[in-house]
Design a protein around this motif. Structure first.
Motif, short mmCIF file in Angstrom:
data_model
loop_
_atom_site.label_atom_id
_atom_site.label_comp_id
_atom_site.label_asym_id
_atom_site.label_seq_id
_atom_site.Cartn_x
_atom_site.Cartn_y
_atom_site.Cartn_z
N LEU A 57 0.82 -1.21 0.00
CA LEU A 57 0.00 0.00 0.00
C LEU A 57 0.85 1.26 0.00
CD1 LEU A 57 -2.77 1.35 0.16
CD2 LEU A 57 -2.59 1.20 2.64
N VAL A 58 1.90 1.29 0.77
CA VAL A 58 2.75 2.49 0.86
C VAL A 58 3.35 2.79 -0.51
CG1 VAL A 58 4.83 3.45 1.93
CG2 VAL A 58 3.26 2.08 3.29
N VAL A 59 3.82 1.77 -1.20
CA VAL A 59 4.42 1.97 -2.52
C VAL A 59 3.38 2.47 -3.51
CG1 VAL A 59 5.57 0.79 -4.44
CG2 VAL A 59 6.18 0.22 -2.09
N LEU A 61 0.68 4.20 -2.84
CA LEU A 61 0.35 5.60 -2.52
C LEU A 61 1.43 6.56 -2.98
CD1 LEU A 61 -1.15 5.16 1.06
CD2 LEU A 61 -2.38 5.68 -1.05
N ILE A 62 2.68 6.20 -2.79
CA ILE A 62 3.78 7.06 -3.21
C ILE A 62 3.79 7.21 -4.73
CG2 ILE A 62 6.30 7.22 -3.37
CD1 ILE A 62 6.36 5.99 -0.53
N ARG A 63 3.57 6.10 -5.45
CA ARG A 63 3.53 6.17 -6.91
C ARG A 63 2.37 7.02 -7.39
NH1 ARG A 63 3.93 0.78 -9.90
NH2 ARG A 63 4.48 2.18 -11.58
N ALA A 64 1.20 6.87 -6.76
CA ALA A 64 0.04 7.66 -7.17
C ALA A 64 0.29 9.15 -6.93
CB ALA A 64 -1.20 7.20 -6.41
N LEU A 65 0.89 9.47 -5.80
CA LEU A 65 1.19 10.86 -5.50
C LEU A 65 2.22 11.44 -6.47
CD1 LEU A 65 0.69 13.23 -3.60
CD2 LEU A 65 2.54 12.37 -2.16
#
Length: 77
Positions: A57-59, A61-65
């Motif tokens: 999930l963290v990865v 979210l970072i990619r989407a941002l």
């Protein structure tokens, strides 16, 4: 079995056993491998199964941002 019948059998198997529809992933992959080797080798050369693992999930979210910030328009992200 001709090529059209093989395609129909393959599609029926996918509809019945796909993991997104509640099927078991191991059975699905094994069944597709069996179907790939059932017909003539050139019949299914253009079709391959690719399994993509879901990222944490963290990865995601970072990619989407980062994608959102790269698509800069008149607004600031």
């Amino acid at each position: 079995m001709n090529e059209e019948q093989q395609w129909r059998a393959r599609r029926a198997f996918i509809r019945a056993h796909h993991p997104d529809r509640g099927g078991d992933a191991a059975v699905f992959i094994a069944g597709l491998a069996r179907l790939d080797h059932a017909g003539p080798p050139e019949a299914f050369d253009r079709v391959r199964v690719i399994v993509v693992r879901r990222r944490p999930l963290v990865v995601r979210l970072i990619r989407a941002l980062s994608r959102r910030c790269r698509r800069r328009s008149a607004r600031v992200c």
